[in-house]
Design a protein around this motif. Structure first.
Motif, PDB file in Angstrom:
ATOM      1  N   THR A 264       0.951  -1.418  -0.082  1.00 55.11           N
ATOM      2  CA  THR A 264       0.177   0.110   0.146  1.00 55.11           C
ATOM      3  C   THR A 264       0.528   1.524   0.237  1.00 55.11           C
ATOM      4  O   THR A 264       1.997   1.673   0.668  1.00 55.11           O
ATOM      5  N   ILE A 265       0.848   1.953  -0.596  1.00 52.58           N
ATOM      6  CA  ILE A 265       1.088   3.440  -1.284  1.00 52.58           C
ATOM      7  C   ILE A 265       0.933   4.947  -0.631  1.00 52.58           C
ATOM      8  O   ILE A 265      -0.273   5.043  -0.969  1.00 52.58           O
ATOM      9  N   PRO A 266       1.022   4.770   0.498  1.00 50.04           N
ATOM     10  CA  PRO A 266       0.473   6.744   0.943  1.00 50.04           C
ATOM     11  C   PRO A 266       0.943   7.466  -0.368  1.00 50.04           C
ATOM     12  O   PRO A 266       2.426   7.388  -0.478  1.00 50.04           O
ATOM     13  N   THR A 267      -0.179   8.147  -1.059  1.00 47.89           N
ATOM     14  CA  THR A 267       0.360   9.470  -1.479  1.00 47.89           C
ATOM     15  C   THR A 267       0.008  10.447  -1.108  1.00 47.89           C
ATOM     16  O   THR A 267       1.337  10.902  -0.642  1.00 47.89           O
ATOM     17  N   PHE A 268      -0.908  11.263  -0.381  1.00 50.30           N
ATOM     18  CA  PHE A 268      -0.341  12.029   0.724  1.00 50.30           C
ATOM     19  C   PHE A 268      -0.597  11.978   1.634  1.00 50.30           C
ATOM     20  O   PHE A 268      -1.295  11.031   1.840  1.00 50.30           O
ATOM     21  N   LYS A 269       0.276  12.390   2.522  1.00 51.07           N
ATOM     22  CA  LYS A 269       0.115  12.818   4.126  1.00 51.07           C
ATOM     23  C   LYS A 269      -0.802  12.718   4.766  1.00 51.07           C
ATOM     24  O   LYS A 269      -1.270  12.618   5.867  1.00 51.07           O
ATOM     25  N   GLN A 270      -1.868  14.118   3.778  1.00 54.21           N
ATOM     26  CA  GLN A 270      -2.608  14.635   4.030  1.00 54.21           C
ATOM     27  C   GLN A 270      -3.676  13.856   4.704  1.00 54.21           C
ATOM     28  O   GLN A 270      -4.529  12.569   3.980  1.00 54.21           O
ATOM     29  N   SER A 271      -4.530  13.742   5.743  1.00 54.11           N
ATOM     30  CA  SER A 271      -6.157  13.071   5.995  1.00 54.11           C
ATOM     31  C   SER A 271      -6.978  13.493   6.490  1.00 54.11           C
ATOM     32  O   SER A 271      -8.049  13.768   6.338  1.00 54.11           O
ATOM     33  N   VAL A 272      -6.476  14.467   6.788  1.00 53.79           N
ATOM     34  CA  VAL A 272      -7.317  16.129   7.668  1.00 53.79           C
ATOM     35  C   VAL A 272      -8.388  16.912   6.480  1.00 53.79           C
ATOM     36  O   VAL A 272      -7.499  17.308   5.619  1.00 53.79           O
ATOM     37  N   GLU A 273      -9.027  16.472   6.528  1.00 52.94           N
ATOM     38  CA  GLU A 273      -9.870  17.381   5.004  1.00 52.94           C
ATOM     39  C   GLU A 273     -10.079  18.948   5.118  1.00 52.94           C
ATOM     40  O   GLU A 273     -11.266  19.410   6.015  1.00 52.94           O
TER      41      GLU A 273
ATOM     42  N   GLY B 179      -6.746  22.397  -0.539  1.00 48.36           N
ATOM     43  CA  GLY B 179      -6.662  21.607   0.756  1.00 48.36           C
ATOM     44  C   GLY B 179      -5.708  20.322   0.367  1.00 48.36           C
ATOM     45  O   GLY B 179      -5.372  19.668   0.823  1.00 48.36           O
ATOM     46  N   SER B 180      -6.020  19.387  -0.933  1.00 51.26           N
ATOM     47  CA  SER B 180      -5.655  18.023  -0.880  1.00 51.26           C
ATOM     48  C   SER B 180      -4.762  18.016  -1.592  1.00 51.26           C
ATOM     49  O   SER B 180      -4.159  16.813  -2.001  1.00 51.26           O
ATOM     50  N   GLN B 181      -4.363  19.005  -1.435  1.00 54.94           N
ATOM     51  CA  GLN B 181      -2.118  19.138  -2.063  1.00 54.94           C
ATOM     52  C   GLN B 181      -1.544  18.960  -1.044  1.00 54.94           C
ATOM     53  O   GLN B 181      -0.500  18.979  -0.693  1.00 54.94           O
ATOM     54  N   LEU B 182      -1.823  19.154  -0.029  1.00 54.86           N
ATOM     55  CA  LEU B 182      -1.501  19.456   1.257  1.00 54.86           C
ATOM     56  C   LEU B 182      -0.034  18.357   2.393  1.00 54.86           C
ATOM     57  O   LEU B 182      -0.736  17.235   2.378  1.00 54.86           O
ATOM     58  N   GLU B 183       1.362  19.125   1.787  1.00 55.81           N
ATOM     59  CA  GLU B 183       1.695  17.443   2.888  1.00 55.81           C
ATOM     60  C   GLU B 183       1.989  18.109   3.724  1.00 55.81           C
ATOM     61  O   GLU B 183       1.772  16.970   4.508  1.00 55.81           O
ATOM     62  N   ASN B 184       1.902  18.909   4.776  1.00 50.70           N
ATOM     63  CA  ASN B 184       2.138  19.489   5.976  1.00 50.70           C
ATOM     64  C   ASN B 184       1.547  21.297   6.198  1.00 50.70           C
ATOM     65  O   ASN B 184       1.412  21.791   5.643  1.00 50.70           O
ATOM     66  N   TYR B 185       1.083  21.423   7.727  1.00 51.55           N
ATOM     67  CA  TYR B 185       0.157  22.297   7.703  1.00 51.55           C
ATOM     68  C   TYR B 185      -0.577  22.121   9.197  1.00 51.55           C
ATOM     69  O   TYR B 185       0.173  21.402   9.896  1.00 51.55           O
ATOM     70  N   GLN B 186       0.110  23.603   9.627  1.00 52.38           N
ATOM     71  CA  GLN B 186       0.568  23.615  11.400  1.00 52.38           C
ATOM     72  C   GLN B 186       0.134  25.162  10.575  1.00 52.38           C
ATOM     73  O   GLN B 186       0.250  25.940  10.483  1.00 52.38           O
TER      74      GLN B 186
ATOM     75  N   GLY C 122     -20.331  17.826  -8.118  1.00 53.03           N
ATOM     76  CA  GLY C 122     -19.722  16.976  -7.988  1.00 53.03           C
ATOM     77  C   GLY C 122     -18.595  16.134  -7.719  1.00 53.03           C
ATOM     78  O   GLY C 122     -17.359  17.259  -8.305  1.00 53.03           O
ATOM     79  N   SER C 123     -18.149  15.239  -7.972  1.00 53.30           N
ATOM     80  CA  SER C 123     -16.790  14.325  -7.957  1.00 53.30           C
ATOM     81  C   SER C 123     -16.806  13.231  -9.410  1.00 53.30           C
ATOM     82  O   SER C 123     -16.316  12.712  -9.130  1.00 53.30           O
ATOM     83  N   LEU C 124     -17.885  13.454 -10.179  1.00 51.08           N
ATOM     84  CA  LEU C 124     -17.064  12.349 -11.009  1.00 51.08           C
ATOM     85  C   LEU C 124     -16.839  12.658 -12.575  1.00 51.08           C
ATOM     86  O   LEU C 124     -16.634  11.913 -13.277  1.00 51.08           O
ATOM     87  N   LEU C 125     -17.086  14.166 -12.754  1.00 52.57           N
ATOM     88  CA  LEU C 125     -16.690  14.296 -13.614  1.00 52.57           C
ATOM     89  C   LEU C 125     -15.444  14.758 -14.579  1.00 52.57           C
ATOM     90  O   LEU C 125     -14.982  14.717 -15.713  1.00 52.57           O
ATOM     91  N   THR C 126     -14.656  15.143 -13.464  1.00 51.94           N
ATOM     92  CA  THR C 126     -12.675  14.587 -13.860  1.00 51.94           C
ATOM     93  C   THR C 126     -12.614  14.267 -11.953  1.00 51.94           C
ATOM     94  O   THR C 126     -13.154  15.054 -11.745  1.00 51.94           O
ATOM     95  N   SER C 127     -11.551  13.194 -12.936  1.00 54.19           N
ATOM     96  CA  SER C 127     -10.851  12.943 -11.315  1.00 54.19           C
ATOM     97  C   SER C 127      -9.585  13.378 -10.793  1.00 54.19           C
ATOM     98  O   SER C 127      -8.825  13.527 -10.087  1.00 54.19           O
ATOM     99  N   LYS C 128      -9.467  14.419 -12.109  1.00 51.30           N
ATOM    100  CA  LYS C 128      -7.705  15.733 -10.990  1.00 51.30           C
ATOM    101  C   LYS C 128      -8.394  16.218  -9.982  1.00 51.30           C
ATOM    102  O   LYS C 128      -7.773  16.883  -9.111  1.00 51.30           O
ATOM    103  N   ARG C 129      -9.764  16.592  -9.943  1.00 52.87           N
ATOM    104  CA  ARG C 129     -10.549  17.113  -8.762  1.00 52.87           C
ATOM    105  C   ARG C 129     -11.231  16.638  -7.484  1.00 52.87           C
ATOM    106  O   ARG C 129     -11.919  15.876  -8.439  1.00 52.87           O
TER     107      ARG C 129
ATOM    108  N   THR D 105     -15.132  26.889  -4.046  1.00 49.54           N
ATOM    109  CA  THR D 105     -16.108  25.449  -3.065  1.00 49.54           C
ATOM    110  C   THR D 105     -14.977  25.069  -1.857  1.00 49.54           C
ATOM    111  O   THR D 105     -13.453  25.137  -1.748  1.00 49.54           O
ATOM    112  N   LEU D 106     -16.164  24.859  -0.501  1.00 48.16           N
ATOM    113  CA  LEU D 106     -14.606  24.634   0.051  1.00 48.16           C
ATOM    114  C   LEU D 106     -15.817  23.173  -0.116  1.00 48.16           C
ATOM    115  O   LEU D 106     -17.189  23.038   0.386  1.00 48.16           O
ATOM    116  N   ASN D 107     -14.940  22.417   1.046  1.00 48.18           N
ATOM    117  CA  ASN D 107     -15.931  21.044   1.263  1.00 48.18           C
ATOM    118  C   ASN D 107     -14.657  19.568   1.932  1.00 48.18           C
ATOM    119  O   ASN D 107     -13.488  20.256   1.971  1.00 48.18           O
ATOM    120  N   ASN D 108     -15.566  18.971   1.878  1.00 45.12           N
ATOM    121  CA  ASN D 108     -14.785  18.539   3.845  1.00 45.12           C
ATOM    122  C   ASN D 108     -14.632  17.058   2.877  1.00 45.12           C
ATOM    123  O   ASN D 108     -14.397  15.661   3.494  1.00 45.12           O
TER     124      ASN D 108
END
Lengths: 393, 671
Positions: free
Chosen positions: A3-12, A33-40, B599-606, B626-629
């Motif tokens: 299993t390969i971790p891609t991003f260490k990010q786990s909290v959204e 936010g989805s690209q974060l490696e580290n945040y503080q 949504g999250s269906l049209l492109t996997s890049k985002r 967009t803010l999304n968790n």
């Protein structure tokens, strides 16, 4: 199976990045936010949102864009409930492209509204005499101000001639109107493609303008003077809302003409507390709304050492996630010094921690720094004293 | 019986790894199951027993294949190797470039398994070649044995990347024993994937249209509740003929209505209508335009007629055997019909729900599915406030956490969710407001009588349990005073005193400031509760809220419309335009030119995209921030509701469609 971790990010965490507030704050991206490696981030009782650091792995083209355009960008961090938990600006961008490391910034070193305080020299007498301290006119750079806002620096030197004054001032302006860039190349190692954004809270902009008030004399309520200092912000960064500024009737002088920046003046006012020497806190938080208030008198958080999840909770038992923990609150440790009587004052109870600063590290790290809540500091501040000795050695 | 599938594809070029003749053949493969990143995030304090997992996010899985290429001539073997390596490079470029936007995926199906599963390739690499000068490589046929192929992939999906399935949804309202909404002609709930047939309200309301009558000198019997199709307007109807829609106020929770949804077998002709309501002494024309999406009953199918707020809508008895109620009538003012108009099936209804509900069988899989929603506003000019929808929030909540949970609580003396009561005190009183009905009232804070107004919202013990969770809390208001109002929400565990349950003198844990006149939405922040901790002094589970409004001057009124608890602990989003007007959902005309595609269906890049599209051709118009968790998800195998709040007037309505791409950890079987 591997299993390969891609991003260490786990909290959204969600991050919104805008162009600098002074340029209109157009959205740059909502995908960081989805690209974060580290945040503080750090939040402090004395200033509010203090600093944040983000490390992101990205493509070279995007990282290069951050290097050229990133300094000064407005950053907002949102928790998983989409509530803003930190905001500030990019003070410095550091990028790593393999062996090449480039740093641009810090923004707070930029100066585009510069004057020089100096002593005149009377050369007509023998020996020449150093005269009174005067401050030159300001030299400005409109292009830099349009990009970063008005950032004032008043230089100080000894006895110089009038010709030298303008030369020093203008040279300084020319060399500091843009963020500085430094590079380093390290060969022989693989390196990586990443960038780090060193961000600061907006209270730092209080350090970048001078507040003088020579129209009125006499005294005014401390909170009124405090509001006036904030309202003098030339960049319109701070909210004019006074909803979170608690009235403080302690009388302070209105006349100010020391060419001092706003921040040390605010620190001086806050340090005085109120007429009863109670400590106050000052914070710049969401939407740059100033908060000025006395210390709370009740407990906001509990943290049990024996909790396997190491939760911070409200007294009610509701979990407060680490990224939501605020400074300038009281935290109680219920399973420490168990059975000891509870003193009448919160500050006398060693189980009580007044949160002077709190540092959240993604994903679940939290560091809390406690602070003093005495009255002596306020008494000394009113007298203009920084401290007092015990008289013993 | 189905053949086995194991192939890599970009939708155009497909390379099988189990080719039946010459080509690649699978030698060995131990299928991987994705795990959490770093095995999960744990807290492990020295003063506590054990450790505890605090967080988990899926990692990608690495699939190590060993394959053989055989049975091909040397040039053919070279061609096949090139094609596979080019496809894998394309997979990698999908992530690293802006210009390669075609995802590459694995498709797999076991022999005799019903359904194929797909996984997006994150990285692919075909390892070292064999010695090209050694047996059995050389010769007329070329065999390259034991080639190492490593594919890093995401979770398995029911559809290829960027693909999706429609989800059948619908609204079901039961009022006075009758079913309304997306039902068939027998009143049975009938979800649909059809466009423009499922409507969403931006409010919670209770009543349904109980009566529809046609008048041409005499009233017909009630056209609701009978056999379908039913004739609404006869051929030849002309000036003076009238169609009445009403809600019988002898029924509990009756009130006014703001939408009329019809399913027409439309008529033809030149008839023009004037829409009127009973204002107390006479039939009055609405102050703003009615948005008649049926174009005077000449458009076939399901459509909505949106009624603007009336100034003083009163009950009346129009005549005949019609009951006393709230009535709207459409009067033919010119022209006539040359064929009849029929309601094809289902009762004519009004839109009351601010959520989309999915049944537990709608979305299956091993982990939450990716989702997508189209939201098409359908409203009209509003005299109350600006009607631009510039911000939309959504929150997903599983129904097994409480089927009576309602995210929208009217701050009124009526039309409240089960187990919830609202009371006013201090400077707040209940006053008449046309948003609900003439007889029911909304809370209003009159600052001239008291700078502080209070509203208490109490939950019964049974209902309190259903409000556990994390929420973003908003309060919608309308004020005639631009001075500053501060709204503060306190939690309480006593229905008697509403004393805050925080320790000491601390008051208020959520607050917001209102500083502009007109309609607005106050953001009261994040609210978290674990009802297990909320007991009153008698040990009874109970909690409620106290909403306090404080004016900084003694003038003006603040009408408090409703309080909205958007769930944020399963999935939530908050999307908005840039406020410039360009790319907003409305353009200020009487209809809406754009719709939201999120949504999250049209492109996997985002992980989530929020796009404003043109209704005319579905083309891209703008992107909303967009803010999304997390990605847009639907819970797998759960009945669930997606609650939607639009930052616009409370009566606005939209039609919605939703889609899914279910996800699996391994085989799909026939699911």
């Amino acid at each position: 199976m591997t299993t390969i971790p891609t991003f260490k990010q786990s909290v959204e965490l969600s991050i919104l990045v805008y162009e600098p507030l002074v340029t209109g704050s157009q959205l740059v991206t909502d995908q960081l936010g989805s690209q974060l490696e580290n945040y503080q981030h750090t939040i402090a009782a004395i200033c509010g949102y203090e600093s944040a650091n983000l490390t992101v792995r990205d493509r070279q083209i995007d990282i290069e864009n951050w290097l050229s355009e990133g300094v000064g960008r407005h950053i907002e961090i949102y928790n998983p409930a989409l509530v803003k938990i930190w905001e500030g600006f990019v003070n410095r961008v550091t990028i790593n492209l393999g062996g090449l490391s480039v740093v641009r910034g810090p923004l707070m070193d930029v100066a585009n509204n510069v004057a020089l305080t100096y002593s005149t020299v009377d050369t007509s007498i023998i020996p020449p005499a150093v005269g009174a301290r005067v401050t030159s006119s300001f030299a400005t750079d409109a292009d830099s101000q349009a990009k970063y806002g008005e950032l004032t620096t008043i230089l100080s030197t000894g006895g110089v001639s009038v010709t030298e004054v303008s030369s020093i001032r203008d040279t300084f302006l020319a060399e500091n109107k843009e963020p500085k860039t430094s590079q380093q190349i390290t060969l022989g190692s693989g390196g990586e493609i990443s960038m780090t954004l060193d961000c600061l809270g907006y209270y730092n902009f209080l350090k970048k303008y001078v507040y003088n008030q020579t129209a009125s004399t006499g005294t005014a309520n401390l909170s009124t003077v405090l509001t006036a200092i904030i309202a003098a912000d030339p960049n319109g960064i701070f909210s004019t809302s006074t909803v979170n500024i608690t009235a403080n009737t302690l009388a302070v002088k209105q006349y100010i003409n020391d060419n001092q920046s706003a921040w040390p003046q605010i620190q001086g006012l806050v340090a005085r507390g109120d007429v009863s020497d109670n400590r106050y806190i000052f914070q710049i938080l969401n939407d740059r709304i100033p908060t000025y208030a006395a210390l709370p008198t009740t407990v906001s958080y509990h943290q049990r050492l024996s909790d396997p999840a190491q939760r911070i909770e409200t007294p009610l038992g509701i979990e407060v996630r680490p990224w939501d923990v605020q400074a300038a609150k009281w935290l109680f440790v219920p399973d420490f010094l168990i059975g000891k009587p509870q003193p009448s004052s919160l500050r006398l109870d060693p189980r009580m921690i007044f949160i002077e600063s709190v540092t959240y590290t993604m994903p679940w790290g939290l560091s809390i720094q406690g602070g003093a809540t005495d009255k002596l500091s306020q008494k000394l501040a009113k007298l203009g004293l920084a401290g007092i000795g015990t008289g013993t050695s | 019986m189905t053949d086995a599938i194991l192939e890599i594809s970009d939708g155009t070029t497909t390379i099988s790894l189990i080719h039946p003749s010459t080509g690649f053949h699978l030698i060995s493969w131990t299928p991987a199951i994705t795990d959490y990143k770093d095995g999960g995030t744990f807290q492990n304090p020295p003063l506590a027993d054990w450790r505890q997992m605090r967080d988990s996010k899926w990692a990608t899985a690495e699939e190590p294949f060993t394959i053989t290429l055989n049975g091909a001539a040397p040039d053919s073997a070279a061609f096949r190797l090139q094609e596979l390596r080019r496809l894998l490079e394309k997979a990698n470029q999908y992530w690293t470039t802006d210009w390669q936007n075609t995802p590459v995926y694995i498709a797999a199906r076991m022999r005799c398994e019903t359904n194929t599963r797909y996984a997006l390739v994150v990285k692919g690499r075909l390892g070292n070649d064999r010695n090209f000068y050694d047996q059995p490589v050389t010769g007329d046929t070329t065999t390259l044995t034991e080639l190492p192929l490593v594919i890093e992939r995401r979770a398995w999906q029911a559809n290829a990347p960027n693909g999706y399935d429609s989800i059948s949804i619908g609204q079901l309202y039961t009022y006075d024993g009758t079913n309304y909404g997306n039902v068939n002609d027998s009143g049975v709930f009938t979800p649909t994937t059809n466009a423009n047939e499922v409507f969403l309200a931006n409010k919670t309301a209770m009543p349904q249209i109980t009566n529809v009558h046609y008048y041409d000198g005499a009233f017909t019997a009630n056209l609701q509740g009978g056999a379908f199709p039913v004739e609404l307007i006869p051929n030849g109807a002309g000036v003076g003929d009238i169609l009445y829609f009403g809600i019988d106020t002898s029924i509990a929770d009756s009130g006014i209505f703001q939408h009329i949804v019809v399913d027409l077998d439309a008529g033809t002709g030149t008839a023009e209508f004037i829409w009127e309501y009973w204002s107390g002494a006479a039939w009055s024309v609405f102050g703003a335009d009615v948005l008649d999406n049926t174009s005077s009953f000449t458009v076939d199918g399901v459509n909505v007629i949106v009624i603007p707020p009336a100034g003083a809508w009163s009950t009346n008895t129009p005549g005949g055997a019609l009951p006393t109620g709230y009535w709207v009538r459409a009067r033919i003012s010119a022209g006539s019909f040359t064929s009849n108009v029929s309601q094809q099936n289902r009762n004519i209804y009004t839109v009351n729900n601010p959520y989309i509900e999915l049944l537990s069988t709608d979305v299956v899989g091993d982990i939450p599915a990716f989702g997508r929603m189209l939201c098409v506003p359908k409203s009209s000019i509003d005299t109350l406030v600006s009607y631009d929808a510039t911000r939309i929030l959504g929150g997903l909540r599983s129904v097994d956490r409480g089927s009576s949970f309602n995210a929208f609580i009217n701050l009124s003396d009526t039309q409240l969710p089960t187990g919830v009561t609202v009371a006013v005190s201090s400077g707040c009183t209940f006053v008449s407001n046309t948003l609900l009905s003439a007889t029911s009232k909304l809370a209003e804070h009159d600052a001239s009588s008291n700078l502080t107004g209070q509203i208490t919202i109490a939950f019964t013990a049974a209902i309190a349990q259903q409000y556990q969770g994390r929420f973003r809390v908003f309060c919608r208001y309308n004020t005639n005073d631009a001075n500053q109002w501060k709204l503060q929400l306190d939690i309480t565990n006593s229905t008697a005193s509403f004393t805050t349950i925080f320790e000491g003198t601390q008051t208020g844990f959520l607050d917001a400031v209102v500083s502009a006149s007109g309609f607005g939405v106050a953001d009261l922040g994040e609210y978290i509760t674990n009802a297990a901790q909320i007991f009153d002094d008698s040990g009874i589970l109970r909690f409620g809220f106290k909403l306090t409004s404080t004016s900084n001057v003694g003038s003006g009124t603040l009408d408090l419309i409703d309080i909205v608890f958007i769930p944020v602990d399963e999935f939530s989003f908050d999307t908005n335009g840039d406020g410039s007007g360009t790319g907003e959902l409305s353009t200020g005309a009487t209809d809406w030119t754009n719709y939201l595609d999120i949504g999250s269906l049209l492109t996997s890049k985002r992980n989530l995209s929020s796009i404003v599209r043109l209704r005319s051709d579905d083309n891209f118009n703008n992107t909303w921030q967009t803010l999304n968790n997390g990605p847009f998800i639907w819970q797998a195998n759960k009945q669930q509701r997606l609650w939607i709040l639009s930052f616009s007037p409370s009566r606005i309505t939209s039609y919605v469609q939703v889609y899914k791409n279910e996800r699996y950890l391994s085989l799909r079987g026939n699911r």
